[in-house]
Structure formats: C-alpha cells, structure tokens
Write a protein that holds these residues in place. Structure first.
Motif: not given
Length: 281
Positions: A81-108
């Motif tokens: 139903r409308h109300e259920e779908v509108e309040h569903t969130l999918l979080l997608v995290a990209d942890f592929r090798p090109p993301m595993l680096w950083g120069t200041r603060g945190r890795f991307r």
C-alpha cells in the motif's frame, strides 16, 4: 554529544550506533526522544489505497499475503500500500576497491557508511522501514527492509563486517555501478526510496540507462562521496598507492557531479573530511 573516536580507515560499529543518538536529538516535533521505546509520531500502516501486488520478500509481514493473487501466480504475493512503500528506505553502500582510500579525515568508504547511517536512523525514527545493500569487489549482500531501531542495528553491523572484509580481501576485479543499479532494480520493491553512497568510480557505459530505469521504479538519491584531494586537487605530478597499485600522474578536477546533473540524477555531495553532523565536530 560527540561520536566515539575511530580510525578513519575503519567503519566503527560504535560510531554507526552513536549516530542514532545524534539524529534522535534533531528529530521532528512529536517523535519520542531517545532510541528506546515507541514513536509518538505517524506510524507506517496499511493505508487506504492498494499500491500493487508484488512477490513476497524476506522480512515482509505474513499477514499481508494476498490469498487470491498467490493462488493465481503459484507463489506468495504481498499487498503493498501507498503508506508502506513511501516509508521504506534502501541504503546502498559502495565498498568496491576504488572506495577504500582517503587523504584526510576518513576513507571514502567510511564516509559512505556514516552518511548512510544518518539517513537510516532518520528513517526509522520517523517510523519507516530500512534495508541495506552492500557491494564489494566480490559480492553483493542484501538485507531486507525491516521496521524499528533493530533494522539500523542490523545494517550497522553488516556495514562494519563487510568493510573489514573488503579491506582484507585480495585485490580483484569489480563490477561497474551500472551493474549495481541493475541489481537494485531487480531486488527493490516499487516505490522504495533508494540512497546510494558512492564515489562514482567505474560507472560503466550503461550507467545513464540503468539509472533512468531505476528512477522509473524507485525514488533515487546518490550521495556523492568526495575526498579532499578531489575537491581541491594539487598541481604537479604525483605517485599514489591506490588499491595496491602505484599510479603516477596529475590530479584532475572531479566531474562526477556534472556527470550526474547531465543525467538528471538527484545527488548530494558528502565531503569525507567533514563531520558526520555538526554536533559530531
């Protein structure tokens, strides 16, 4: 309130959980304070209008199985139903090798996990359901959407474990973002809000087409994770160790945001060196 300290190369479970406390301190009027107990604001419910029928997924309420549709199709079908779908969130995290680096603060990759944690806690504290998809160089892990704070605790644990495994994994090939978008389209229920945290590395030749197809099915926002060196690239030639390989050349100005704007993909820039929230500074 401040977040627990952690290495900028580590997705800390304690930090992801503590982010919920920061978000709870900024919730809209009418919601209960803290992470324990119920919410006094609007709750997800059956709603009044039938949105569609879809195949049963892990985590769905068994009471929403439609007997007639199930009998016709030969497999369990769920009333959505409308109300259920509108309040569903999918979080997608990209942890592929090109993301595993950083120069200041945190890795991307770490900034990606923490940015998604903010969005996920906001959703569950508002009464929604949250699921997660984690992509690494070798696999895609899917957590079906669930309600309440337990959904974010489960997602936080998965982010932490998957990131540690990605750092320890031997160097290997990885899929393009276009392949990831196609996987999301195949697995997400229609109307599910999708937030992807990525640096837009290796988008793939079919990225624009895959993004357009996903946006026809689900509201999409891309959290573009940017390292300091991408925001203000130095001049001259440098040698850098990235994903186990020495790369030599000049840093160029990132065109990722322009790439997204040209395809009308909603996006927001997240700088890896910035605090998760102003309260976390």
């Amino acid at each position: 309130m401040s977040l627990p300290r952690a290495s900028g190369a580590e997705v800390s479970l304690d930090r992801l959980v503590a982010i919920g406390g920061l978000v709870a301190g900024k919730h809209p009027p009418g919601l209960s304070h803290g992470l324990a107990g119920g919410l006094s604001g609007p709750r997800r419910g059956e709603g009044g209008d039938l949105f569609d029928l879809r195949p049963f997924q892990d985590g769905d309420d068994l009471r929403r199985i439609d007997p007639a549709a199930t009998a016709r199709s030969g497999r369990p079908q769920v009333r959505s139903r409308h109300e259920e779908v509108e309040h569903t969130l999918l979080l997608v995290a990209d942890f592929r090798p090109p993301m595993l680096w950083g120069t200041r603060g945190r890795f991307r990759s770490v900034a990606a996990a923490e940015a998604l944690a903010v969005e996920g806690w906001r959703a569950v504290l508002a009464g929604g359901r949250v699921g997660a998809m984690i992509v690494t160089g070798s696999a895609i892990e899917m957590l079906a959407p669930r309600p309440r704070e337990t959904a974010m605790l489960r997602a936080a644990g998965a982010f932490s474990c998957a990131h540690a495994a990605a750092l320890d994994a031997p160097e290997a090939g990885y899929d393009s973002l276009a392949v990831l978008l196609e996987a999301i389209s195949a697995r997400a229920a229609p109307g599910t809000a999708v937030k992807i945290a990525t640096g837009l590395d290796a988008p793939g030749a079919d990225f624009g087409r895959a993004a357009a197809a996903l946006m026809q099915k689900c509201p999409l926002e891309l959290l573009l994770i940017r390292d300091s060196v991408e925001a203000t690239p130095p001049t001259g030639r440098f040698a850098a160790l990235i994903c186990g390989r020495i790369t030599r050349g000049r840093f160029g100005t990132s065109v990722s945001a322009d790439h997204l704007a040209a395809r009308c993909i909603p996006h927001r820039i997240v700088n890896a060196a910035d605090p998760v929230l102003p309260e976390a500074a």
